[in-house]
Design an enzyme around this catalytic site. Structure first.
Site, short mmCIF file in Angstrom:
data_model
loop_
_atom_site.label_atom_id
_atom_site.label_comp_id
_atom_site.label_asym_id
_atom_site.label_seq_id
_atom_site.Cartn_x
_atom_site.Cartn_y
_atom_site.Cartn_z
N ARG A 91 55.98 47.35 33.22
CA ARG A 91 54.82 47.89 34.72
C ARG A 91 54.79 49.11 35.15
NH1 ARG A 91 54.82 43.71 35.36
NH2 ARG A 91 54.95 41.98 37.32
N ARG B 161 33.98 63.41 44.18
CA ARG B 161 35.36 62.58 42.96
C ARG B 161 35.02 62.39 41.78
NH1 ARG B 161 39.18 65.81 45.25
NH2 ARG B 161 39.75 65.93 47.26
N ALA C 128 43.84 67.51 52.98
CA ALA C 128 44.86 67.04 51.66
C ALA C 128 45.42 68.25 50.35
CB ALA C 128 44.25 65.17 51.34
N LEU D 145 49.00 67.75 47.40
CA LEU D 145 49.84 67.90 46.85
C LEU D 145 51.37 68.30 47.89
CD1 LEU D 145 48.89 67.41 42.86
CD2 LEU D 145 49.59 65.85 44.69
N GLU E 155 47.22 73.54 53.31
CA GLU E 155 46.30 72.89 53.23
C GLU E 155 44.93 73.02 53.60
OE1 GLU E 155 45.20 71.21 50.63
OE2 GLU E 155 47.36 71.46 49.32
N GLU F 41 42.00 74.74 53.09
CA GLU F 41 40.64 73.95 52.42
C GLU F 41 39.58 74.33 53.79
OE1 GLU F 41 40.96 69.94 51.87
OE2 GLU F 41 41.74 70.41 49.55
N PRO G 63 50.64 51.15 46.32
CA PRO G 63 51.47 50.36 45.63
C PRO G 63 51.64 49.98 44.43
CG PRO G 63 51.39 50.05 47.97
CD PRO G 63 49.91 50.81 47.35
N GLY G 64 50.88 49.18 44.19
CA GLY G 64 50.55 47.92 42.48
C GLY G 64 50.66 49.25 42.02
N GLU H 220 52.53 56.63 44.27
CA GLU H 220 51.38 58.30 45.66
C GLU H 220 51.92 57.88 47.52
OE1 GLU H 220 47.98 60.81 47.04
OE2 GLU H 220 47.92 58.83 45.76
N GLU I 79 35.82 72.31 45.04
CA GLU I 79 36.17 72.99 46.10
C GLU I 79 34.99 73.99 46.26
OE1 GLU I 79 39.49 74.33 47.24
OE2 GLU I 79 41.11 72.61 47.50
#
Length: 215
Positions: free
Chosen positions: A48, A75, A87, A89, A104, A108, A126-127, A131, A155
């Site tokens: 995996r 993006r 948003a 990290l 943030e 931002e 999740p696959g 995160e 930004e």
């Protein structure tokens, strides 16, 4: 496969299948890729591949006119400009997610908030990635005094707007808005308003097993 009828609340549960080997073929600036050999239920091995991620926070900032503070920026992986909520990290392992969210929102959008609550916690993909994102609801928002935080890269040409909650919900259901935190955040607020209300949301310091933190 028979379908089981369930008429009571359900919840995700912790479980970990045995890993017999692990390697990291790629390490980037903030994330990496890991390959685990996992023992399947029938005893057979399977590899995996997944992205290892430090975790993120996002903020749905709602003003007193039921408008959401949103950002528009490019993006590159999806080749689109997306409307998003602030948003970022978790920069340090164990970092308090509320402090990160407040940072943030300031960096931002140059905004602060008086009332903070946990809106929802999600795994983005999740696959293929570990995160975890905690999405906060922020109310009582106002501009921060002083100079705005210096921005760079994507930004530099970011747009900031306040859009009515109902208008965002319509755009989501029409397939015109795609950012996962925006989609989850907006629909979660709508569900809360239709249910027990925003005051019933979890406190801002609620435990987060996916990314444990110091209070």
């Amino acid at each position: 496969m028979a379908h089981e009828a369930v008429d009571e609340p359900i919840k995700d549960t912790a479980e970990e299948w045995r890993v017999t080997a692990s390697e990291t073929p790629f390490t980037g600036n903030k994330t990496s890729v890991r390959t685990d050999t996992v023992v399947m239920p029938d005893g057979s091995p399977a590899k995996r591949d997944y992205q290892v991620h430090p975790g993120s926070v996002a903020v749905l900032a709602l003003d007193d006119q039921d408008r959401v503070l949103v950002l528009n920026q490019y993006r590159h992986p999806v080749r689109q400009r997306l409307w998003e909520i602030p948003a970022g990290l978790l920069d340090v392992p164990g970092e308090n997610p509320l402090h990160a969210a407040q940072r943030e929102l300031y960096e931002e959008a140059h905004v602060k908030a008086e009332d903070w609550r946990v809106l929802t916690d999600v795994y983005t993909t999740p696959g293929g990635c570990d995160e975890a994102v905690r999405i906060f609801l922020a109310r009582g928002i106002s501009a921060v005094e002083g100079e705005r935080f210096a921005v760079e890269h994507e930004e530099l040409d970011m747009q900031i707007a306040r859009i009515p909650l109902a208008l965002l919900a319509r755009g989501i259901l029409k397939g015109e808005l795609h950012n996962n935190c925006l989609v989850v955040g907006v629909l979660s607020v709508m569900a809360a308003l239709a249910g027990d209300g925003l005051e019933a949301l979890r406190p801002a310091d609620a435990p987060w097993p996916a990314r444990p933190f110091e209070a």
